[in-house]
Design a protein around this motif. Structure first.
Motif, PDB file in Angstrom:
ATOM      1  N   PHE A 217      -0.331  -4.354   7.465  1.00  0.00           N
ATOM      2  CA  PHE A 217      -1.000  -5.271   6.557  1.00  0.00           C
ATOM      3  C   PHE A 217       0.002  -6.015   5.679  1.00  0.00           C
ATOM      4  O   PHE A 217      -0.081  -7.226   5.488  1.00  0.00           O
ATOM      5  CB  PHE A 217      -1.992  -4.473   5.712  1.00  0.00           C
ATOM      6  CG  PHE A 217      -2.447  -5.172   4.459  1.00  0.00           C
ATOM      7  CD1 PHE A 217      -3.096  -6.383   4.524  1.00  0.00           C
ATOM      8  CD2 PHE A 217      -2.225  -4.607   3.215  1.00  0.00           C
ATOM      9  CE1 PHE A 217      -3.521  -7.021   3.386  1.00  0.00           C
ATOM     10  CE2 PHE A 217      -2.636  -5.240   2.073  1.00  0.00           C
ATOM     11  CZ  PHE A 217      -3.289  -6.448   2.156  1.00  0.00           C
ATOM     12  N   LEU A 218       0.971  -5.285   5.114  1.00  0.00           N
ATOM     13  CA  LEU A 218       1.957  -5.909   4.239  1.00  0.00           C
ATOM     14  C   LEU A 218       2.854  -6.877   5.009  1.00  0.00           C
ATOM     15  O   LEU A 218       3.219  -7.940   4.501  1.00  0.00           O
ATOM     16  CB  LEU A 218       2.789  -4.830   3.546  1.00  0.00           C
ATOM     17  CG  LEU A 218       2.021  -3.905   2.593  1.00  0.00           C
ATOM     18  CD1 LEU A 218       2.936  -2.830   2.036  1.00  0.00           C
ATOM     19  CD2 LEU A 218       1.380  -4.689   1.460  1.00  0.00           C
ATOM     20  N   LYS A 220       1.956  -8.609   7.571  1.00  0.00           N
ATOM     21  CA  LYS A 220       1.139  -9.797   7.802  1.00  0.00           C
ATOM     22  C   LYS A 220       1.069 -10.659   6.546  1.00  0.00           C
ATOM     23  O   LYS A 220       1.170 -11.897   6.617  1.00  0.00           O
ATOM     24  CB  LYS A 220      -0.264  -9.360   8.236  1.00  0.00           C
ATOM     25  CG  LYS A 220      -1.236 -10.495   8.529  1.00  0.00           C
ATOM     26  CD  LYS A 220      -2.521  -9.912   9.104  1.00  0.00           C
ATOM     27  CE  LYS A 220      -3.542 -11.000   9.384  1.00  0.00           C
ATOM     28  NZ  LYS A 220      -4.116 -11.572   8.156  1.00  0.00           N
ATOM     29  N   LEU A 221       0.924 -10.019   5.391  1.00  0.00           N
ATOM     30  CA  LEU A 221       0.856 -10.775   4.139  1.00  0.00           C
ATOM     31  C   LEU A 221       2.162 -11.495   3.838  1.00  0.00           C
ATOM     32  O   LEU A 221       2.168 -12.645   3.390  1.00  0.00           O
ATOM     33  CB  LEU A 221       0.503  -9.832   2.987  1.00  0.00           C
ATOM     34  CG  LEU A 221      -0.976  -9.630   2.662  1.00  0.00           C
ATOM     35  CD1 LEU A 221      -1.121  -8.710   1.471  1.00  0.00           C
ATOM     36  CD2 LEU A 221      -1.674 -10.949   2.397  1.00  0.00           C
ATOM     37  N   GLU A 224       2.290 -14.583   5.852  1.00  0.00           N
ATOM     38  CA  GLU A 224       1.403 -15.637   5.353  1.00  0.00           C
ATOM     39  C   GLU A 224       1.952 -16.287   4.085  1.00  0.00           C
ATOM     40  O   GLU A 224       1.889 -17.507   3.922  1.00  0.00           O
ATOM     41  CB  GLU A 224       0.015 -15.050   5.076  1.00  0.00           C
ATOM     42  CG  GLU A 224      -0.729 -14.620   6.335  1.00  0.00           C
ATOM     43  CD  GLU A 224      -2.050 -13.935   6.015  1.00  0.00           C
ATOM     44  OE1 GLU A 224      -2.309 -13.697   4.806  1.00  0.00           O
ATOM     45  OE2 GLU A 224      -2.802 -13.629   6.958  1.00  0.00           O
ATOM     46  N   PHE A 225       2.505 -15.488   3.187  1.00  0.00           N
ATOM     47  CA  PHE A 225       3.004 -16.026   1.917  1.00  0.00           C
ATOM     48  C   PHE A 225       4.361 -16.700   2.066  1.00  0.00           C
ATOM     49  O   PHE A 225       4.753 -17.488   1.214  1.00  0.00           O
ATOM     50  CB  PHE A 225       3.092 -14.910   0.865  1.00  0.00           C
ATOM     51  CG  PHE A 225       1.833 -14.723   0.082  1.00  0.00           C
ATOM     52  CD1 PHE A 225       1.644 -15.362  -1.133  1.00  0.00           C
ATOM     53  CD2 PHE A 225       0.820 -13.913   0.559  1.00  0.00           C
ATOM     54  CE1 PHE A 225       0.479 -15.196  -1.865  1.00  0.00           C
ATOM     55  CE2 PHE A 225      -0.349 -13.731  -0.154  1.00  0.00           C
ATOM     56  CZ  PHE A 225      -0.528 -14.371  -1.368  1.00  0.00           C
ATOM     57  N   SER A 255      -6.764  -5.986  -0.118  1.00  0.00           N
ATOM     58  CA  SER A 255      -6.038  -7.201   0.246  1.00  0.00           C
ATOM     59  C   SER A 255      -6.040  -8.203  -0.903  1.00  0.00           C
ATOM     60  O   SER A 255      -5.056  -8.913  -1.139  1.00  0.00           O
ATOM     61  CB  SER A 255      -6.650  -7.838   1.498  1.00  0.00           C
ATOM     62  OG  SER A 255      -7.969  -8.279   1.248  1.00  0.00           O
ATOM     63  N   ARG A 256      -7.135  -8.246  -1.658  1.00  0.00           N
ATOM     64  CA  ARG A 256      -7.197  -9.147  -2.813  1.00  0.00           C
ATOM     65  C   ARG A 256      -6.251  -8.685  -3.920  1.00  0.00           C
ATOM     66  O   ARG A 256      -5.697  -9.507  -4.653  1.00  0.00           O
ATOM     67  CB  ARG A 256      -8.636  -9.234  -3.335  1.00  0.00           C
ATOM     68  CG  ARG A 256      -9.574  -9.983  -2.386  1.00  0.00           C
ATOM     69  CD  ARG A 256     -10.972 -10.060  -2.930  1.00  0.00           C
ATOM     70  NE  ARG A 256     -11.010 -10.794  -4.197  1.00  0.00           N
ATOM     71  CZ  ARG A 256     -12.086 -10.849  -4.975  1.00  0.00           C
ATOM     72  NH1 ARG A 256     -13.176 -10.207  -4.640  1.00  0.00           N
ATOM     73  NH2 ARG A 256     -12.055 -11.538  -6.098  1.00  0.00           N
ATOM     74  N   ASN A 259      -2.805  -9.813  -2.756  1.00  0.00           N
ATOM     75  CA  ASN A 259      -2.761 -11.269  -2.839  1.00  0.00           C
ATOM     76  C   ASN A 259      -2.544 -11.726  -4.276  1.00  0.00           C
ATOM     77  O   ASN A 259      -1.759 -12.646  -4.536  1.00  0.00           O
ATOM     78  CB  ASN A 259      -4.072 -11.861  -2.299  1.00  0.00           C
ATOM     79  CG  ASN A 259      -3.977 -12.222  -0.831  1.00  0.00           C
ATOM     80  OD1 ASN A 259      -3.349 -13.208  -0.468  1.00  0.00           O
ATOM     81  ND2 ASN A 259      -4.572 -11.412   0.010  1.00  0.00           N
ATOM     82  N   SER A 370      -7.111  -5.421   7.415  1.00  0.00           N
ATOM     83  CA  SER A 370      -7.268  -6.835   7.748  1.00  0.00           C
ATOM     84  C   SER A 370      -8.421  -7.388   6.935  1.00  0.00           C
ATOM     85  O   SER A 370      -9.259  -6.654   6.440  1.00  0.00           O
ATOM     86  CB  SER A 370      -7.578  -7.010   9.241  1.00  0.00           C
ATOM     87  OG  SER A 370      -8.754  -6.326   9.597  1.00  0.00           O
ATOM     88  N   GLU A 371      -8.464  -8.674   6.807  1.00  0.00           N
ATOM     89  CA  GLU A 371      -9.536  -9.321   6.024  1.00  0.00           C
ATOM     90  C   GLU A 371     -10.861  -9.191   6.749  1.00  0.00           C
ATOM     91  O   GLU A 371     -10.925  -9.336   7.944  1.00  0.00           O
ATOM     92  CB  GLU A 371      -9.218 -10.819   5.815  1.00  0.00           C
ATOM     93  CG  GLU A 371      -8.156 -11.035   4.758  1.00  0.00           C
ATOM     94  CD  GLU A 371      -8.679 -10.754   3.359  1.00  0.00           C
ATOM     95  OE1 GLU A 371      -9.913 -10.703   3.183  1.00  0.00           O
ATOM     96  OE2 GLU A 371      -7.877 -10.584   2.454  1.00  0.00           O
TER      97      GLU A 371
END
Length: 371
Positions: A217-218, A220-221, A224-225, A255-256, A259, A370-371
């Motif tokens: 997850f991290l 992937k984040l 994206e960032f 995830s929020r 974020n 995941s979202e």
């Protein structure tokens, strides 16, 4: 008051003392209840509301001062006024009663005028508390209704902007539509945050925690960032060193949280700097850190940075609502963890999340966030 008549709980190991109080309060329209010891009193309180507690100091097993201290440190009962009934007259003994959280005390033998006066005073305090709680509840309900009703028009604005992008617009018009769209999406996020925070505060948000591996997850984040960070020439570096990265988290809510922390780091990081995302673990918890090289957080502001609408020093080039970090703290607490901020060296801030670790032996039993 929760009943037509105020309810009094008398806690005393001597039943005769209850009879005395009942006689002294004859005609006062109180509802009187009796418990012979602290254990029975607690069982009664778990199921029944009460307006005032008359608590004897000298009781076997659990004395009145110990029981008073327990009640005043328990959020379910700390609002109930407690009058200590005591044969003690020494100043040190009375001071112990007050230090335990007692709201008032009355000496034996009881005097009917004094007893009634002190009870009337405590009842007024309880009524004021109840009225204030009702007012706060109605205010929160009204605020939540207003925020909820804002969703539809804001969603309509965002969708309309998306439709306008496919029409024949000149450059100036396209830029304006994009500005409206960005502002609308930001407002949508803030509305969702407010609604989620309201549910967290009132215990109405139902978490759906699953056994989850955080590394994928991290990663992937970060990917994206990175695109957003590159626009400011900022590098996001993952340092995912945890050997056991499994935790029970609500994937959407967690995830929020991340974020918000990464967005916050990007807001306050100067161009050309680095943001680190670390994942560590101990025998009992998983630790996630977001390290930036911004201006940092002052010692005085660290104490209130996670409160709603606290923004600290205003920055003209940064959108500040004071909701993101407050949301993070509520969501982390809902996961049974904690969040705090420290200084980064030589400059910047470190936001740390600690949540309970899961000891998972079979990888097939976990999922990626995941979202």
């Amino acid at each position: 008051m929760m009943n037509n008549y105020p309810s009094l709980l008398i806690v005393d190991d001597e039943p005769n003392n209850f009879d005395v109080i009942e006689a002294l309060l004859e005609g006062e329209n109180y509802k009187l209840y009796y418990a012979a010891n602290a254990s029975r009193a607690l069982r009664w309180l778990e199921k029944n509301p009460v307006d005032v507690i008359l608590l004897d100091v000298m009781m076997p097993e659990i004395d009145g001062i110990t029981f008073c201290s327990y009640l005043k440190n328990n959020p379910d009962y700390q609002y109930i006024p407690i009058i200590m009934v005591t044969a003690l007259t020494g100043k040190e003994d009375l001071a112990r009663c007050l230090e335990a959280g007692a709201d008032d005390f009355i000496s034996k033998p009881l005097n009917w005028i004094e007893l009634r006066s002190r009870l009337h005073s405590m009842i007024r305090i309880k009524q004021q508390y109840d009225n204030l709680q009702l007012l706060l509840q109605r205010r929160e309900e009204m605020a939540e209704i207003i925020v909820h009703d804002l969703q539809n028009p804001v969603t309509s604005i965002v969708l309309s902007c998306e439709m306008l992008k496919f029409t024949n617009l000149d450059d100036k018009q396209s830029k304006k539509v994009e500005q409206i769209s960005v502002a609308g999406k930001r407002l949508e996020e803030q509305i969702q945050t407010l609604l989620t925070m309201a549910k967290l505060e009132t215990g109405r948000l139902v978490l759906n925690p699953t056994s989850t591996s955080l590394k994928p997850f991290l990663e992937k984040l970060v990917q994206e960032f990175s695109a957003i960070a590159s626009a400011k020439s900022i590098t996001i570096t993952p340092e995912l060193k945890a050997e056991n990265d499994f935790a029970a988290v609500d994937s959407h809510l967690f995830s929020r949280i991340i974020n918000n922390l990464l967005s916050n780091a990007l807001k306050y990081s100067p161009r050309g700097k680095e943001i680190k995302l670390q994942l560590l673990d101990t025998s009992e918890k998983v630790i996630l850190k977001v390290l930036d090289q911004g201006k940092g957080v002052s010692d005085s502001f660290k104490q209130k940075i996670f409160k709603k609408y606290e923004t600290g020093v205003q920055h003209s080039d940064v959108n500040q609502t004071g909701l993101g970090l407050a949301f993070c703290q509520m969501a982390v607490l809902a996961h049974g963890g904690k969040i705090y901020v420290e200084d980064n060296e030589p400059q910047g801030a470190i936001f740390t999340i600690e949540i309970p670790r899961l000891n998972v032996s079979e990888p097939d039993s976990v999922s990626s966030v995941s979202e």
